[in-house]
Enzyme design. Structure first.
Site, PDB file in Angstrom:
ATOM      1  N   ASP A   1      -1.665  -8.646  11.811  1.00  0.00           N
ATOM      2  CA  ASP A   1      -3.024  -9.099  11.533  1.00  0.00           C
ATOM      3  C   ASP A   1      -3.433 -10.317  12.347  1.00  0.00           C
ATOM      4  O   ASP A   1      -4.618 -10.633  12.443  1.00  0.00           O
ATOM      5  CB  ASP A   1      -3.168  -9.402  10.038  1.00  0.00           C
ATOM      6  CG  ASP A   1      -2.884  -8.180   9.183  1.00  0.00           C
ATOM      7  OD1 ASP A   1      -3.384  -7.102   9.548  1.00  0.00           O
ATOM      8  OD2 ASP A   1      -2.156  -8.291   8.188  1.00  0.00           O
TER       9      ASP A   1
ATOM     10  N   ARG B   1       3.902  -4.860  16.364  1.00  0.00           N
ATOM     11  CA  ARG B   1       2.484  -4.460  16.403  1.00  0.00           C
ATOM     12  C   ARG B   1       1.645  -5.600  16.958  1.00  0.00           C
ATOM     13  O   ARG B   1       0.598  -5.379  17.547  1.00  0.00           O
ATOM     14  CB  ARG B   1       2.027  -4.059  14.992  1.00  0.00           C
ATOM     15  CG  ARG B   1       2.816  -2.885  14.407  1.00  0.00           C
ATOM     16  CD  ARG B   1       2.542  -2.696  12.928  1.00  0.00           C
ATOM     17  NE  ARG B   1       2.917  -3.876  12.157  1.00  0.00           N
ATOM     18  CZ  ARG B   1       2.690  -4.032  10.856  1.00  0.00           C
ATOM     19  NH1 ARG B   1       2.082  -3.076  10.171  1.00  0.00           N
ATOM     20  NH2 ARG B   1       3.064  -5.125  10.224  1.00  0.00           N
TER      21      ARG B   1
ATOM     22  N   HIS C   1       6.165 -12.475   7.100  1.00  0.00           N
ATOM     23  CA  HIS C   1       6.334 -11.053   6.775  1.00  0.00           C
ATOM     24  C   HIS C   1       7.379 -10.918   5.670  1.00  0.00           C
ATOM     25  O   HIS C   1       8.315 -11.724   5.602  1.00  0.00           O
ATOM     26  CB  HIS C   1       6.800 -10.279   8.018  1.00  0.00           C
ATOM     27  CG  HIS C   1       6.594  -8.803   7.889  1.00  0.00           C
ATOM     28  ND1 HIS C   1       7.515  -7.976   7.300  1.00  0.00           N
ATOM     29  CD2 HIS C   1       5.545  -8.021   8.250  1.00  0.00           C
ATOM     30  CE1 HIS C   1       7.049  -6.739   7.319  1.00  0.00           C
ATOM     31  NE2 HIS C   1       5.852  -6.728   7.877  1.00  0.00           N
TER      32      HIS C   1
ATOM     33  N   SER D   1       0.823  -1.213   0.000  1.00  0.00           N
ATOM     34  CA  SER D   1       0.000   0.000   0.000  1.00  0.00           C
ATOM     35  C   SER D   1       0.860   1.268   0.000  1.00  0.00           C
ATOM     36  O   SER D   1       0.603   2.205  -0.770  1.00  0.00           O
ATOM     37  CB  SER D   1      -0.969   0.008   1.185  1.00  0.00           C
ATOM     38  OG  SER D   1      -0.286  -0.194   2.395  1.00  0.00           O
TER      39      SER D   1
ATOM     40  N   HIS E   1      -1.790  -8.865   1.901  1.00  0.00           N
ATOM     41  CA  HIS E   1      -1.450  -7.596   2.580  1.00  0.00           C
ATOM     42  C   HIS E   1      -2.561  -7.291   3.599  1.00  0.00           C
ATOM     43  O   HIS E   1      -2.793  -8.076   4.511  1.00  0.00           O
ATOM     44  CB  HIS E   1      -1.268  -6.511   1.507  1.00  0.00           C
ATOM     45  CG  HIS E   1      -0.725  -5.204   1.993  1.00  0.00           C
ATOM     46  ND1 HIS E   1       0.079  -5.077   3.099  1.00  0.00           N
ATOM     47  CD2 HIS E   1      -0.871  -3.932   1.499  1.00  0.00           C
ATOM     48  CE1 HIS E   1       0.395  -3.804   3.272  1.00  0.00           C
ATOM     49  NE2 HIS E   1      -0.171  -3.083   2.317  1.00  0.00           N
TER      50      HIS E   1
HETATM   51  C1  LIG Z   1       3.405 -11.836   4.335  1.00  0.00           C
HETATM   52  C2  LIG Z   1       3.820 -12.780   3.240  1.00  0.00           C
HETATM   53  C3  LIG Z   1       3.023 -12.469   1.971  1.00  0.00           C
HETATM   54  C4  LIG Z   1       5.310 -12.537   2.947  1.00  0.00           C
HETATM   55  O1  LIG Z   1       5.622 -13.250   1.779  1.00  0.00           O
HETATM   56  P1  LIG Z   1       7.116 -13.564   1.390  1.00  0.00           P
HETATM   57  O2  LIG Z   1       7.978 -12.382   1.592  1.00  0.00           O
HETATM   58  O3  LIG Z   1       7.080 -14.148   0.024  1.00  0.00           O
HETATM   59  O4  LIG Z   1       7.504 -14.658   2.484  1.00  0.00           O
HETATM   60  P2  LIG Z   1       8.614 -15.771   2.413  1.00  0.00           P
HETATM   61  O5  LIG Z   1       9.811 -15.313   1.652  1.00  0.00           O
HETATM   62  O6  LIG Z   1       8.806 -16.267   3.795  1.00  0.00           O
HETATM   63  O7  LIG Z   1       7.901 -16.895   1.521  1.00  0.00           O
HETATM   64  C5  LIG Z   1       8.575 -18.108   1.204  1.00  0.00           C
HETATM   65  C6  LIG Z   1       7.550 -19.223   1.066  1.00  0.00           C
HETATM   66  O8  LIG Z   1       6.923 -19.426   2.351  1.00  0.00           O
HETATM   67  C7  LIG Z   1       5.529 -19.327   2.216  1.00  0.00           C
HETATM   68  N1  LIG Z   1       4.946 -18.687   3.389  1.00  0.00           N
HETATM   69  C8  LIG Z   1       5.240 -17.463   3.909  1.00  0.00           C
HETATM   70  N2  LIG Z   1       4.422 -17.190   4.934  1.00  0.00           N
HETATM   71  C9  LIG Z   1       3.600 -18.256   5.063  1.00  0.00           C
HETATM   72  C10 LIG Z   1       2.518 -18.544   5.927  1.00  0.00           C
HETATM   73  N3  LIG Z   1       2.073 -17.683   6.820  1.00  0.00           N
HETATM   74  N4  LIG Z   1       1.896 -19.741   5.791  1.00  0.00           N
HETATM   75  C11 LIG Z   1       2.324 -20.634   4.838  1.00  0.00           C
HETATM   76  N5  LIG Z   1       3.321 -20.389   3.986  1.00  0.00           N
HETATM   77  C12 LIG Z   1       3.944 -19.207   4.092  1.00  0.00           C
HETATM   78  C13 LIG Z   1       5.315 -18.430   0.993  1.00  0.00           C
HETATM   79  O9  LIG Z   1       4.000 -18.605   0.457  1.00  0.00           O
HETATM   80  C14 LIG Z   1       6.412 -18.924   0.071  1.00  0.00           C
HETATM   81  O10 LIG Z   1       5.997 -20.146  -0.488  1.00  0.00           O
HETATM   82  P3  LIG Z   1       6.303 -20.507  -2.043  1.00  0.00           P
HETATM   83  O11 LIG Z   1       7.787 -20.417  -2.166  1.00  0.00           O
HETATM   84  O12 LIG Z   1       5.736 -21.863  -2.212  1.00  0.00           O
HETATM   85  O13 LIG Z   1       5.604 -19.455  -2.847  1.00  0.00           O
HETATM   86  C15 LIG Z   1       3.626 -14.263   3.655  1.00  0.00           C
HETATM   87  O14 LIG Z   1       4.334 -14.508   4.838  1.00  0.00           O
HETATM   88  C16 LIG Z   1       2.164 -14.631   3.820  1.00  0.00           C
HETATM   89  O15 LIG Z   1       1.521 -15.007   2.819  1.00  0.00           O
HETATM   90  N6  LIG Z   1       1.621 -14.543   5.075  1.00  0.00           N
HETATM   91  C17 LIG Z   1       0.217 -14.810   5.305  1.00  0.00           C
HETATM   92  C18 LIG Z   1      -0.614 -13.608   4.889  1.00  0.00           C
HETATM   93  C19 LIG Z   1      -0.426 -12.457   5.859  1.00  0.00           C
HETATM   94  O16 LIG Z   1      -0.511 -12.628   7.057  1.00  0.00           O
HETATM   95  N7  LIG Z   1      -0.231 -11.261   5.310  1.00  0.00           N
HETATM   96  C20 LIG Z   1      -0.082 -10.050   6.127  1.00  0.00           C
HETATM   97  C21 LIG Z   1       1.329  -9.592   6.130  1.00  0.00           C
HETATM   98  S1  LIG Z   1       1.603  -8.269   7.241  1.00  0.00           S
END
Ligand SMILES: CC(C)(COP(=O)(O)OP(=O)(O)OC[C@H]1O[C@@H](n2cnc3c(N)ncnc32)[C@H](O)[C@@H]1OP(=O)(O)O)[C@@H](O)C(=O)NCCC(=O)NCCS
Length: 495
Positions: free
Chosen positions: A432, A386, A377, A287, A317
């Site tokens: 969240d 947070r 994250h 965002s 997000h």
């Molecule tokens: C926040 C988020 C998008 C960050 O993504 P990112 O920077 O790509 O995170 P990573 O580098 O750790 O991801 C590596 C792998 O772990 C997975 N992973 C990361 N967080 C995960 C979670 N909470 N549950 C399951 N798998 C997860 C990713 O999907 C990715 O899988 P892939 O290689 O098969 O695509 C991710 O942690 C997520 O999807 N979290 C859940 C949604 C969420 O809470 N979002 C709010 C963020 S403030």
């Protein structure tokens, strides 16, 4: 005697801040405001030339300094770890650990101040209360901690700017009530854009040096008007359109909670904390980055913020706060509130496998998750601060709430499972993972609405930075993209 004690406490505080501002470097201009300091707009007017000069010097003296190497992984992987943006209002440190207390991570700093420091230093509505978001807005804009009088003045200023024109409500009303609250919110913001001072001034013609002034007007008006727009949407969807008028005697967050229909003093405190901590989170998140990018085309703050909201509405997000509560509710429906650790582990594994072609038959949560919402994250590598401050709020105000206990149990169960997956860089909870159960405890239980609350708060960070973007004359953002062909041949040559 009392006066003497408070004067001496204040001077200790000032000297502590002076030391911090010295040692932290990034907050060179942090200081406690004195009662005689000028208003927010005049303060900015004073600060801007100094900061413009600072940036000019930085560019001319250090413009060629390298900040690291860009790898093919970074290009493919969504620019992770690539330093490429100036964002003045806040900074993340992935691993920063608190050296004193139970708080295990400070992680984010607003103009150099961690969340616990903001809770201590920013003015509150009551003794030892949560910070007032107006104080954070002042801090983000000026780098200075305001006093209570200044914060009260800013509350009054926001209140005076808060009138929303009728056409905005009509634009929202033209959408089906069933439209997602974020769709209605972004539509409301686009309708507010009709009053953009920046657009008017640009059309009339204005020198570049003046761009920040109508940007300030738009950002302040936007921040001031969002609670009315957001609460209108809430009451329209969930309370048969029974609108509650604003109460000008209340501060920004309390008035917002009041217009939503929640007046419990503890809920007002929660809303102050909520709006403060969701406001800003460095510039690279979807965002914030979207607003910065769109704003770099000299789109006004309404256009930039509406674009940001559309990014916030994504489940990876801001929509994660909705997903967390829906997921927890589905968990309770399936297993009850007194769920065992083994049942919980089972449910988490089922969630993780839900997107794959496995025989998952009894997962009630229908969304295509494949991730545990509220965990992980893009930058942080420890528990999100947070999350920690919301946990502390829960321990203080609702320690026996069954859903809070469930959230605490998830904190024990989820990280080892995500670690076991082997690919998740951060197995710890983010902001969240906690917010929904707090809101639900006080009656605000409509999860699909939660991202709108996040959006109202985010206007404070995004609006502040947009003002500085224009004040510093930051240019059009235009990173270079390449094709797979280009990348393959470049990498082969480099090997
Ligand atoms: C926040 C988020 C998008 C960050 O993504 P990112 O920077 O790509 O995170 P990573 O580098 O750790 O991801 C590596 C792998 O772990 C997975 N992973 C990361 N967080 C995960 C979670 N909470 N549950 C399951 N798998 C997860 C990713 O999907 C990715 O899988 P892939 O290689 O098969 O695509 C991710 O942690 C997520 O999807 N979290 C859940 C949604 C969420 O809470 N979002 C709010 C963020 S403030």
């Amino acid at each position: 005697m009392v006066l003497f004690r408070s004067v001496s406490a204040l001077s200790k505080l000032r000297s502590r801040l002076a030391q911090q501002s010295y040692s932290l470097g990034s907050i060179r201009w942090l200081q406690v405001q004195s009662a005689t300091d000028v208003d927010l707009h005049s303060q900015l007017k004073e600060l801007i030339p100094e900061q413009q000069e600072r940036l000019k010097k930085l560019k001319s003296e250090h413009g060629k300094v390298q900040l690291g190497n860009i790898t093919a992984d970074m290009v493919i992987g969504g620019m992770r770890g690539m330093t490429g943006l100036l964002w003045e209002t806040s900074l993340l440190d992935p691993d920063e650990v608190h050296f004193l207390s139970s708080i295990d991570n400070l992680g984010i700093r607003f103009r150099g101040l961690s969340i616990p420091e903001c809770q201590k230093l920013l003015p509150a509505a009551k003794d030892a209360g949560e910070p007032l978001p107006e104080g954070l807005l002042w801090l983000l804009l000026t780098g200075k901690v305001p006093n209570k009088e200044q914060v009260d003045g800013l509350s009054a200023e926001l209140c005076s700017r808060a009138k929303v024109p009728d056409h905005v409500f009509k634009a929202i009303d033209s959408l089906p009530v069933a439209a997602h609250p974020m769709t209605q919110f972004a539509t409301g913001v686009m309708a507010l854009q009709v009053d953009s001072e920046f657009q008017k001034a640009y059309e009339k013609g204005m020198p570049k040096a003046k761009f920040w002034e109508p940007t300030y007007e738009d950002s302040m008006n936007l921040i001031a008007r969002l609670p009315s727009v957001a609460s209108y949407i809430y009451r329209r969807i969930y309370k048969d359109g029974g609108i509650i008028p604003a109460d000008s005697s209340l501060d920004y967050a309390a008035n917002f909670s009041h217009m939503l229909g929640y007046d419990d003093p503890k809920m007002l405190e929660l809303m102050r904390l909520y709006i403060t901590i969701h406001s800003d989170h460095e510039g690279g998140n979807v965002s914030a980055h979207t607003a910065h990018l769109v704003g770099s085309a000299l789109s006004d703050p309404y256009l930039s913020f509406a674009a940001a909201l559309n990014g916030l509405a994504g489940p990876l997000h801001g929509l994660a706060n909705q997903e967390v509560l829906l997921w927890i509710e589905s968990l309770v429906k399936e297993c009850g509130e007194d769920i065992t650790t083994d049942q919980l582990k089972d449910y988490v594994w089922k969630t993780l496998k839900s997107g794959k072609r496995t025989r998952v038959t009894n997962l009630k949560f229908k969304h295509c998750l494949q991730v545990v919402p509220g965990y992980g994250h893009g930058v942080l590598r420890k528990t999100d601060p947070r999350y920690t401050c919301q946990r502390e709020f829960a321990l203080k105000h609702l320690p026996h709430d069954p859903l809070f206990k469930l959230v605490s149990k998830l904190y024990e169960v989820v990280p080892p499972i995500l670690t076991e997956l082997g690919k998740v860089k951060n197995p710890w909870p983010n902001v969240d993972a906690h917010s929904g159960v707090l809101l639900k405890y006080f009656g605000l239980s409509e999860a699909r609405y939660y991202t709108v609350l996040f959006g109202v708060s985010r206007s404070i960070g995004i609006g502040s930075q947009l003002i500085w973007d224009r004040a510093l004359g930051l240019p059009l953002e235009r990173p270079k993209s390449v094709t797979m062909d280009w990348l393959e041949s470049y990498c082969k040559k480099a090997a």
